[in-house]
Design a protein around this motif. Structure first.
Motif, PDB file in Angstrom:
ATOM      1  N   ASP A   9      14.778   0.790  -0.361  1.00 47.21           N
ATOM      2  CA  ASP A   9      14.850  -0.660  -0.493  1.00 47.21           C
ATOM      3  C   ASP A   9      13.531  -1.333  -0.098  1.00 47.21           C
ATOM      4  O   ASP A   9      13.212  -2.409  -0.595  1.00 47.21           O
ATOM      5  CB  ASP A   9      15.993  -1.218   0.352  1.00 47.21           C
ATOM      6  CG  ASP A   9      17.360  -0.776  -0.175  1.00 47.21           C
ATOM      7  OD1 ASP A   9      17.464  -0.419  -1.364  1.00 47.21           O
ATOM      8  OD2 ASP A   9      18.321  -0.791   0.627  1.00 47.21           O
ATOM      9  N   ARG A  10      12.769  -0.711   0.806  1.00 50.29           N
ATOM     10  CA  ARG A  10      11.475  -1.272   1.203  1.00 50.29           C
ATOM     11  C   ARG A  10      10.435  -1.117   0.100  1.00 50.29           C
ATOM     12  O   ARG A  10       9.535  -1.949  -0.020  1.00 50.29           O
ATOM     13  CB  ARG A  10      10.981  -0.585   2.475  1.00 50.29           C
ATOM     14  CG  ARG A  10      11.789  -0.950   3.710  1.00 50.29           C
ATOM     15  CD  ARG A  10      11.281  -0.242   4.931  1.00 50.29           C
ATOM     16  NE  ARG A  10       9.946  -0.721   5.298  1.00 50.29           N
ATOM     17  CZ  ARG A  10       9.191  -0.120   6.211  1.00 50.29           C
ATOM     18  NH1 ARG A  10       9.625   0.952   6.847  1.00 50.29           N
ATOM     19  NH2 ARG A  10       8.000  -0.606   6.498  1.00 50.29           N
ATOM     20  N   VAL A  11      10.537  -0.066  -0.689  1.00 48.03           N
ATOM     21  CA  VAL A  11       9.552   0.220  -1.734  1.00 48.03           C
ATOM     22  C   VAL A  11       9.852  -0.554  -3.018  1.00 48.03           C
ATOM     23  O   VAL A  11       8.941  -1.055  -3.685  1.00 48.03           O
ATOM     24  CB  VAL A  11       9.515   1.741  -2.013  1.00 48.03           C
ATOM     25  CG1 VAL A  11       8.689   2.065  -3.228  1.00 48.03           C
ATOM     26  CG2 VAL A  11       9.001   2.490  -0.787  1.00 48.03           C
ATOM     27  N   LEU A  12      11.106  -0.651  -3.369  1.00 50.37           N
ATOM     28  CA  LEU A  12      11.538  -1.232  -4.653  1.00 50.37           C
ATOM     29  C   LEU A  12      10.904  -2.572  -5.015  1.00 50.37           C
ATOM     30  O   LEU A  12      10.437  -2.736  -6.141  1.00 50.37           O
ATOM     31  CB  LEU A  12      13.057  -1.339  -4.657  1.00 50.37           C
ATOM     32  CG  LEU A  12      13.793  -0.915  -5.911  1.00 50.37           C
ATOM     33  CD1 LEU A  12      13.360   0.435  -6.410  1.00 50.37           C
ATOM     34  CD2 LEU A  12      15.282  -0.964  -5.672  1.00 50.37           C
ATOM     35  N   PRO A  13      10.852  -3.541  -4.105  1.00 47.57           N
ATOM     36  CA  PRO A  13      10.316  -4.851  -4.488  1.00 47.57           C
ATOM     37  C   PRO A  13       8.836  -4.831  -4.881  1.00 47.57           C
ATOM     38  O   PRO A  13       8.338  -5.781  -5.467  1.00 47.57           O
ATOM     39  CB  PRO A  13      10.507  -5.714  -3.231  1.00 47.57           C
ATOM     40  CG  PRO A  13      11.410  -4.970  -2.346  1.00 47.57           C
ATOM     41  CD  PRO A  13      11.352  -3.535  -2.735  1.00 47.57           C
ATOM     42  N   HIS A  14       8.134  -3.753  -4.569  1.00 44.57           N
ATOM     43  CA  HIS A  14       6.698  -3.684  -4.827  1.00 44.57           C
ATOM     44  C   HIS A  14       6.364  -3.012  -6.160  1.00 44.57           C
ATOM     45  O   HIS A  14       5.189  -2.921  -6.528  1.00 44.57           O
ATOM     46  CB  HIS A  14       5.997  -2.986  -3.661  1.00 44.57           C
ATOM     47  CG  HIS A  14       6.245  -3.691  -2.358  1.00 44.57           C
ATOM     48  ND1 HIS A  14       5.638  -4.885  -2.036  1.00 44.57           N
ATOM     49  CD2 HIS A  14       7.089  -3.400  -1.338  1.00 44.57           C
ATOM     50  CE1 HIS A  14       6.078  -5.287  -0.857  1.00 44.57           C
ATOM     51  NE2 HIS A  14       6.957  -4.412  -0.419  1.00 44.57           N
ATOM     52  N   LEU A  15       7.377  -2.529  -6.876  1.00 44.96           N
ATOM     53  CA  LEU A  15       7.123  -1.918  -8.178  1.00 44.96           C
ATOM     54  C   LEU A  15       6.702  -2.983  -9.180  1.00 44.96           C
ATOM     55  O   LEU A  15       7.253  -4.086  -9.195  1.00 44.96           O
ATOM     56  CB  LEU A  15       8.384  -1.208  -8.698  1.00 44.96           C
ATOM     57  CG  LEU A  15       8.920  -0.043  -7.883  1.00 44.96           C
ATOM     58  CD1 LEU A  15      10.186   0.509  -8.531  1.00 44.96           C
ATOM     59  CD2 LEU A  15       7.873   1.050  -7.734  1.00 44.96           C
TER      60      LEU A  15
END
Length: 186
Positions: A67-73
């Motif tokens: 969930d921490r990585v997803l918004p940065h895609l």
């Protein structure tokens, strides 16, 4: 499996069958055992001075790390990477702590070897890997706040592919690459 160009005789099937999928099965799961094997394969990669200047931040759907990585895609990678069973942020140790002293001048190269080992292990497990750089590097760096000397380089999506290797560019043969003109001055 159809190849745009037949691989040379003797290439291992794990290498010849590898491709970067653009679709993953969102219901596939990578369990702890498979995740451990992927990371262990990376650990066995060679590195200059055996310094192993690489690190991985891993997350699976349903985990806080994911969930921490997803918004940065980036939107271009979010279209397919969100269905992967595992997202891996790759990091390399370029400097000694917060100094500008190089930790290893080969850090990025060594990270590439580690990811290549992970990729072959994934292939052996029936998984597929798609390496990419379409993400907000600055935002992800702020989010993960790597230790001093460490930098984020790329990301890797791992899962069960639901598409085939159609549309692959022709793979150049070794003979073709050897015959290409090159000189150190170029």
């Amino acid at each position: 499996m159809h190849y745009p160009q037949e691989p040379p005789s003797g290439i291992h099937p794990l290498l010849a069958g590898r491709y970067s999928p653009n679709r993953f099965d969102p219901s596939a799961v990578i369990d702890d055992y498979a995740l451990g094997l992927l990371l262990e394969a990376a650990r066995w990669a060679p590195s200059a001075g055996n310094c192993q200047p690489w690190g991985f931040f891993v997350g699976r759907p349903g985990e806080l790390e994911y969930d921490r990585v997803l918004p940065h895609l980036a939107p271009s990678s979010a279209r397919w990477a969100t269905d992967a069973s595992l997202l891996v942020v790759t990091l390399t140790r370029r400097h000694v702590d917060d100094t500008q002293l190089p930790y290893s001048e080969f850090a990025d190269y060594d990270l590439g070897q580690a990811v290549a080992h992970m990729t072959v292990q994934a292939q052996a497990l029936g998984l597929a890997v798609h390496q990419f750089r379409a993400f907000d590097l600055e935002g992800l760096t702020k989010e993960l706040d790597p230790n001093p000397g460490w930098v984020i380089v790329s990301m890797v999506a791992v899962g069960r592919a639901t598409d085939g290797p159609s549309g692959l560019r022709d793979r150049r043969s070794v003979a073709h690459l050897r015959s290409a003109p090159w000189s150190p001055a170029e």
